[in-house]
Design an enzyme around this catalytic site. Structure first.
Site, PDB file in Angstrom:
ATOM      1  N   GLU A  83       0.812  -1.221   0.000  1.00 40.76           N
ATOM      2  CA  GLU A  83       0.000   0.000   0.000  1.00 40.76           C
ATOM      3  C   GLU A  83       0.845   1.270   0.000  1.00 40.76           C
ATOM      4  O   GLU A  83       0.332   2.356  -0.287  1.00 40.76           O
ATOM      5  CB  GLU A  83      -0.928   0.017   1.226  1.00 40.76           C
ATOM      6  CG  GLU A  83      -2.023  -1.030   1.216  1.00 40.76           C
ATOM      7  CD  GLU A  83      -3.147  -0.704   0.259  1.00 40.76           C
ATOM      8  OE1 GLU A  83      -3.070   0.330  -0.445  1.00 40.76           O
ATOM      9  OE2 GLU A  83      -4.113  -1.487   0.194  1.00 40.76           O
ATOM     10  N   GLU A 114       7.706 -21.924   7.713  1.00 42.59           N
ATOM     11  CA  GLU A 114       8.073 -21.041   8.824  1.00 42.59           C
ATOM     12  C   GLU A 114       9.079 -21.671   9.777  1.00 42.59           C
ATOM     13  O   GLU A 114       9.594 -20.998  10.671  1.00 42.59           O
ATOM     14  CB  GLU A 114       6.827 -20.647   9.613  1.00 42.59           C
ATOM     15  CG  GLU A 114       6.187 -21.777  10.386  1.00 42.59           C
ATOM     16  CD  GLU A 114       5.016 -21.307  11.231  1.00 42.59           C
ATOM     17  OE1 GLU A 114       5.073 -21.537  12.452  1.00 42.59           O
ATOM     18  OE2 GLU A 114       4.077 -20.713  10.694  1.00 42.59           O
TER      19      GLU A 114
END
Length: 297
Positions: A83, A114
Site C-alpha cells: 500500500e 516457517e
C-alpha cells in the site's frame, strides 16, 4: 518451548460455547473480544513510537523498511508494504514484505516454511540487506523460526530490528532492538491468531508505516500529498486535496494539477506562493520534499 503455555494458544473462558450460540450472540462475542485490541496496542505506544522513529531514520539514510513473517503475520506485512507506493508515492521496494514460503504463500499455506531459521536469513540475503535497512519481524506467537533467523541475521548485519508479537517476553523480542508486544489475550477461537492478534499487528504496522512516511515528508497536515493519482477516484482526491489545503476553487486546482502532471505537492506550493511548476519542484527539492518547510522558508 511449550506452545500450549503461550497466551495466544490458551483457551478463552468467554467463548467456550461458540458452537452452541445463536448467530447474533456469536458475532457479539467476537466483537467483545475485538474491543480489547486497541487497549492492548495502546499499552505499547512508547515502543511503537521508537519503531516509527527508527523507520523514518532508515528511510532518510537511504535504507528500506523490511517486514518479515509467516502465515497471517507475513500477509499483513506484504499488505502494508504494497500500500505504500500508491499512498505515499514511494518506489516499489522501499517498503518490502517477506513471507515464509515466498509469494505463493500469500494465497496458499506452504507447510513447514516457517520452521527454518536459515530461510529467514536467506530471504534477507537475497534482498541484499544493508545496515541502513530496518527489519521488522512479525509473529503472533513470538517464536517463529523463520522470523528469529531473519532478525538474528539482520542484527548481525548492523540493522536496527523490531519485533512485533502478541505474547510477552517472546523469543523474537529478545532478538530485536525494539520489541512491541500487544498482549490481546486468548483468541475467541483458540489459537486462531488471524483474529485479535492479526488485528493488533495490523494496527501496529499502520502506525509504523504511516508515521515513518509523515516524518519522511510524504504528508502535509493530514493529507497524503505524494499520492499517485492513477485512476479517476484518485485524480478527484488530488483535486480535493489542493482545494482543501489552499482554499482555491476546484477549477483553478485542476488547472494547477495539469501543470504538475497531477502531483499534489507542487500544485499546493504554486497556489500558495505564485511559483510556477518548475520553481515549485525546485523549492520542494531544496527542502527534501517537505511541503511545510518549503512554505515556511
Amino acid at each position: 518451548m511449550n506452545l500450549g503455555t503461550l497466551v495466544s494458544e490458551t483457551r478463552n473462558p468467554q467463548t467456550m460455547d461458540l458452537d452452541a450460540l445463536p448467530t447474533p450472540e456469536l458475532v457479539k462475542r467476537f466483537n467483545e473480544q475485538d474491543t480489547l485490541v486497541a487497549e492492548a496496542v495502546k499499552a505499547t505506544l512508547p515502543d511503537v513510537a521508537r519503531a516509527v522513529d527508527a523507520a523514518a531514520a532508515a528511510l532518510k539514510s537511504g535504507g528500506r523498511i523490511i517486514y518479515m513473517g509467516a502465515g497471517t503475520s507475513g500477509r499483513l506485512g506484504v499488505l502494508d508494504a504494497s500500500e505504500c507506493p500508491p499512498t505515499f508515492g514511494v518506489p516499489h521496494g522501499l517498503v518490502v514484505g517477506l513471507i515464509a514460503g515466498g509469494p505463493g504463500a500469500l494465497l496458499k499455506a506452504v507447510e513447514g516454511a516457517e520452521d527454518s531459521q536459515q530461510a529467514g536469513e536467506d530471504d534477507l540475503v537475497a534482498l541484499n540487506l544493508q545496515e541502513q535497512d530496518l527489519v521488522v519481524g512479525l509473529a503472533a506467537s513470538g517464536r517463529t523460526p523463520y522470523v528469529i533467523g531473519g532478525l538474528r541475521y539482520a542484527r548481525q548485519s548492523g540493522c536496527t530490528t523490531v519485533a512485533v508479537s502478541c505474547n510477552p517476553d517472546s523469543p523474537i523480542a529478545r532478538e530485536a532492538n525494539i520489541a512491541i508486544s500487544p498482549v490481546v489475550g486468548p483468541e475467541a477461537l483458540t489459537g486462531s491468531t488471524r483474529l485479535k492478534s492479526g488485528t493488533a499487528q495490523k494496527m501496529v504496522l499502520n502506525m509504523i508505516s504511516t508515521g515513518a512516511m509523515v516524518k519522511f515528508g510524504k504528508v502535509y497536515q493530514n493529507l497524503m500529498v505524494d499520492m499517485k493519482a492513477t485512476n479517476v477516484k484518485l485524480v478527484d482526491r488530488a483535486c480535493r486535496m489542493v482545494v482543501e489545503a489552499t482554499g482555491i476553487g476546484r477549477e483553478e486546482a485542476e488547472t494547477l494539477l495539469k501543470q504538475t502532471d497531477f502531483e499534489v505537492k507542487p500544485a499546493i506550493l504554486m497556489a500558495l506562493t505564485g511559483l510556477d511548476a518548475a520553481a515549485a519542484r525546485e523549492k520542494l527539492a531544496a527542502h527534501q520534499g517537505f511541503l511545510r518547510a518549503a512554505l515556511e522558508h
